[in-house]
Design a protein around this motif. Structure first.
Motif, PDB file in Angstrom:
ATOM      1  N   VAL A   1       0.860  -1.183   0.000  1.00 60.71           N
ATOM      2  CA  VAL A   1       0.000   0.000   0.000  1.00 60.71           C
ATOM      3  C   VAL A   1       0.894   1.230   0.000  1.00 60.71           C
ATOM      4  O   VAL A   1       1.947   1.252   0.624  1.00 60.71           O
ATOM      5  N   VAL A   2       0.478   2.227  -0.744  1.00 63.83           N
ATOM      6  CA  VAL A   2       1.182   3.504  -0.771  1.00 63.83           C
ATOM      7  C   VAL A   2       0.304   4.509  -0.062  1.00 63.83           C
ATOM      8  O   VAL A   2      -0.886   4.637  -0.349  1.00 63.83           O
ATOM      9  N   LEU A   3       0.893   5.208   0.894  1.00 62.57           N
ATOM     10  CA  LEU A   3       0.147   6.125   1.731  1.00 62.57           C
ATOM     11  C   LEU A   3       0.486   7.548   1.330  1.00 62.57           C
ATOM     12  O   LEU A   3       1.633   7.954   1.375  1.00 62.57           O
ATOM     13  N   LEU A   4      -0.517   8.315   0.954  1.00 64.92           N
ATOM     14  CA  LEU A   4      -0.309   9.695   0.533  1.00 64.92           C
ATOM     15  C   LEU A   4      -1.324  10.604   1.203  1.00 64.92           C
ATOM     16  O   LEU A   4      -2.479  10.233   1.389  1.00 64.92           O
ATOM     17  N   SER A   5      -0.892  11.808   1.547  1.00 67.13           N
ATOM     18  CA  SER A   5      -1.817  12.799   2.076  1.00 67.13           C
ATOM     19  C   SER A   5      -2.395  13.599   0.922  1.00 67.13           C
ATOM     20  O   SER A   5      -1.683  13.961  -0.009  1.00 67.13           O
ATOM     21  N   HIS A   6      -3.657  13.851   0.988  1.00 65.12           N
ATOM     22  CA  HIS A   6      -4.271  14.739   0.013  1.00 65.12           C
ATOM     23  C   HIS A   6      -5.224  15.651   0.757  1.00 65.12           C
ATOM     24  O   HIS A   6      -6.120  15.169   1.438  1.00 65.12           O
ATOM     25  N   PHE A   7      -5.025  16.938   0.632  1.00 57.85           N
ATOM     26  CA  PHE A   7      -5.902  17.885   1.306  1.00 57.85           C
ATOM     27  C   PHE A   7      -6.908  18.419   0.315  1.00 57.85           C
ATOM     28  O   PHE A   7      -6.542  18.994  -0.704  1.00 57.85           O
ATOM     29  N   LEU A   8      -8.165  18.182   0.578  1.00 56.35           N
ATOM     30  CA  LEU A   8      -9.237  18.641  -0.286  1.00 56.35           C
ATOM     31  C   LEU A   8     -10.173  19.486   0.544  1.00 56.35           C
ATOM     32  O   LEU A   8     -10.725  19.026   1.531  1.00 56.35           O
ATOM     33  N   SER A   9     -10.318  20.738   0.196  1.00 56.32           N
ATOM     34  CA  SER A   9     -11.205  21.615   0.941  1.00 56.32           C
ATOM     35  C   SER A   9     -12.026  22.440  -0.024  1.00 56.32           C
ATOM     36  O   SER A   9     -11.487  23.062  -0.933  1.00 56.32           O
ATOM     37  N   LEU A  10     -13.311  22.430   0.158  1.00 51.36           N
ATOM     38  CA  LEU A  10     -14.196  23.254  -0.650  1.00 51.36           C
ATOM     39  C   LEU A  10     -14.662  24.415   0.210  1.00 51.36           C
ATOM     40  O   LEU A  10     -15.460  24.238   1.109  1.00 51.36           O
ATOM     41  N   GLY A  11     -14.122  25.593  -0.022  1.00 50.17           N
ATOM     42  CA  GLY A  11     -14.576  26.759   0.728  1.00 50.17           C
ATOM     43  C   GLY A  11     -13.525  27.353   1.620  1.00 50.17           C
ATOM     44  O   GLY A  11     -13.175  28.502   1.491  1.00 50.17           O
ATOM     45  N   ARG A  12     -12.968  26.573   2.548  1.00 50.43           N
ATOM     46  CA  ARG A  12     -11.993  27.090   3.499  1.00 50.43           C
ATOM     47  C   ARG A  12     -10.656  26.382   3.297  1.00 50.43           C
ATOM     48  O   ARG A  12     -10.637  25.185   3.078  1.00 50.43           O
TER      49      ARG A  12
ATOM     50  N   PRO B   1      -9.025  -5.636   9.064  1.00 54.94           N
ATOM     51  CA  PRO B   1      -8.461  -6.691   9.908  1.00 54.94           C
ATOM     52  C   PRO B   1      -7.656  -7.745   9.160  1.00 54.94           C
ATOM     53  O   PRO B   1      -6.773  -8.365   9.740  1.00 54.94           O
ATOM     54  N   SER B   2      -7.929  -7.949   7.870  1.00 52.45           N
ATOM     55  CA  SER B   2      -7.222  -8.977   7.110  1.00 52.45           C
ATOM     56  C   SER B   2      -7.109  -8.536   5.651  1.00 52.45           C
ATOM     57  O   SER B   2      -8.087  -8.595   4.911  1.00 52.45           O
ATOM     58  N   VAL B   3      -5.909  -8.100   5.252  1.00 51.65           N
ATOM     59  CA  VAL B   3      -5.736  -7.587   3.896  1.00 51.65           C
ATOM     60  C   VAL B   3      -5.482  -8.708   2.904  1.00 51.65           C
ATOM     61  O   VAL B   3      -5.040  -9.801   3.273  1.00 51.65           O
ATOM     62  N   GLN B   4      -5.775  -8.413   1.631  1.00 48.98           N
ATOM     63  CA  GLN B   4      -5.551  -9.348   0.536  1.00 48.98           C
ATOM     64  C   GLN B   4      -4.673  -8.668  -0.507  1.00 48.98           C
ATOM     65  O   GLN B   4      -4.555  -7.442  -0.531  1.00 48.98           O
ATOM     66  N   ALA B   5      -4.079  -9.451  -1.391  1.00 48.02           N
ATOM     67  CA  ALA B   5      -3.232  -8.888  -2.437  1.00 48.02           C
ATOM     68  C   ALA B   5      -3.992  -7.859  -3.268  1.00 48.02           C
ATOM     69  O   ALA B   5      -3.434  -6.868  -3.724  1.00 48.02           O
ATOM     70  N   SER B   6      -5.285  -8.061  -3.421  1.00 44.95           N
ATOM     71  CA  SER B   6      -6.099  -7.133  -4.213  1.00 44.95           C
ATOM     72  C   SER B   6      -6.258  -5.766  -3.540  1.00 44.95           C
ATOM     73  O   SER B   6      -6.748  -4.821  -4.160  1.00 44.95           O
ATOM     74  N   ASP B   7      -5.828  -5.639  -2.286  1.00 43.93           N
ATOM     75  CA  ASP B   7      -5.877  -4.352  -1.592  1.00 43.93           C
ATOM     76  C   ASP B   7      -4.653  -3.484  -1.908  1.00 43.93           C
ATOM     77  O   ASP B   7      -4.568  -2.346  -1.439  1.00 43.93           O
ATOM     78  N   SER B   8      -3.705  -3.996  -2.694  1.00 42.58           N
ATOM     79  CA  SER B   8      -2.529  -3.213  -3.075  1.00 42.58           C
ATOM     80  C   SER B   8      -2.990  -1.999  -3.878  1.00 42.58           C
ATOM     81  O   SER B   8      -3.624  -2.140  -4.926  1.00 42.58           O
ATOM     82  N   ALA B   9      -2.690  -0.795  -3.369  1.00 39.17           N
ATOM     83  CA  ALA B   9      -3.220   0.423  -3.971  1.00 39.17           C
ATOM     84  C   ALA B   9      -2.597   1.639  -3.296  1.00 39.17           C
ATOM     85  O   ALA B   9      -1.837   1.509  -2.334  1.00 39.17           O
ATOM     86  N   VAL B  10      -2.968   2.810  -3.796  1.00 37.74           N
ATOM     87  CA  VAL B  10      -2.632   4.072  -3.150  1.00 37.74           C
ATOM     88  C   VAL B  10      -3.874   4.533  -2.393  1.00 37.74           C
ATOM     89  O   VAL B  10      -4.984   4.527  -2.946  1.00 37.74           O
ATOM     90  N   TYR B  11      -3.699   4.926  -1.137  1.00 32.68           N
ATOM     91  CA  TYR B  11      -4.809   5.360  -0.293  1.00 32.68           C
ATOM     92  C   TYR B  11      -4.645   6.830   0.073  1.00 32.68           C
ATOM     93  O   TYR B  11      -3.571   7.263   0.466  1.00 32.68           O
ATOM     94  N   TYR B  12      -5.733   7.593  -0.058  1.00 33.43           N
ATOM     95  CA  TYR B  12      -5.725   9.022   0.211  1.00 33.43           C
ATOM     96  C   TYR B  12      -6.731   9.360   1.306  1.00 33.43           C
ATOM     97  O   TYR B  12      -7.891   8.961   1.223  1.00 33.43           O
ATOM     98  N   CYS B  13      -6.291  10.103   2.284  1.00 38.00           N
ATOM     99  CA  CYS B  13      -7.196  10.665   3.292  1.00 38.00           C
ATOM    100  C   CYS B  13      -7.501  12.099   2.859  1.00 38.00           C
ATOM    101  O   CYS B  13      -6.597  12.847   2.484  1.00 38.00           O
ATOM    102  N   ALA B  14      -8.762  12.485   2.908  1.00 35.17           N
ATOM    103  CA  ALA B  14      -9.143  13.818   2.445  1.00 35.17           C
ATOM    104  C   ALA B  14     -10.270  14.364   3.306  1.00 35.17           C
ATOM    105  O   ALA B  14     -10.957  13.631   4.015  1.00 35.17           O
ATOM    106  N   LEU B  15     -10.452  15.669   3.235  1.00 30.60           N
ATOM    107  CA  LEU B  15     -11.571  16.298   3.943  1.00 30.60           C
ATOM    108  C   LEU B  15     -12.169  17.390   3.082  1.00 30.60           C
ATOM    109  O   LEU B  15     -11.552  17.868   2.134  1.00 30.60           O
ATOM    110  N   SER B  16     -13.395  17.746   3.402  1.00 25.17           N
ATOM    111  CA  SER B  16     -14.031  18.864   2.719  1.00 25.17           C
ATOM    112  C   SER B  16     -14.912  19.628   3.686  1.00 25.17           C
ATOM    113  O   SER B  16     -15.288  19.123   4.740  1.00 25.17           O
TER     114      SER B  16
END
Length: 130
Positions: free
Chosen positions: A10-21, A101-116
């Protein structure tokens, strides 16, 4: 992104998404690739800093695809869940940690946390803006 048999990357990246502020607001997430064995538990930490009450999102981007909404939460203590992943909105600790709780090979991906910003009334559009 290639994973060895029996492992999940898994690749962990921050992404900041804000609509307005935007001023003084941020999302903090551990960055970089992480490889773990299949069937192990996964926790991706995400904390935020805002002066308002945001809507929180997790996006996932599988190899060769565009980002897609994984889950979201609109208010404190709300739990989002999808495909075995879950995250609970915790306004006291300003966190929205993604867990499985239990990952699989198909969960290999980039994951982004964001807010609005929910105040503008346009948070629904954020689901497609990454």
């Amino acid at each position: 992104m290639n994973s060895s048999p029996g492992f999940v990357t898994v690749v962990l990246l921050s992404h900041f998404l804000s609509l307005g502020r935007t001023y003084g607001d941020s999302v903090t997430q551990t960055e970089g690739p992480v490889t773990i064995p299949e069937r192990e538990s996964l926790t991706i930490n995400c904390t935020y800093s805002t002066t308002w009450t945001p809507t929180l999102f997790w996006y996932v981007q599988y190899p060769g695809e565009g980002p897609q909404l994984l889950l979201k939460a609109l208010k404190d203590k709300e739990k989002g869940s999808h495909k075995g992943f879950e995250a609970t909105y915790d306004s006291k600790s300003t966190s929205f940690h993604l867990e499985k709780p239990s990952v699989q090979a198909s969960d290999s991906a980039v994951y982004y946390c964001a807010l609005s910003d929910t105040v503008t009334g346009t948070a629904g559009g954020a689901e497609h803006k990454l």
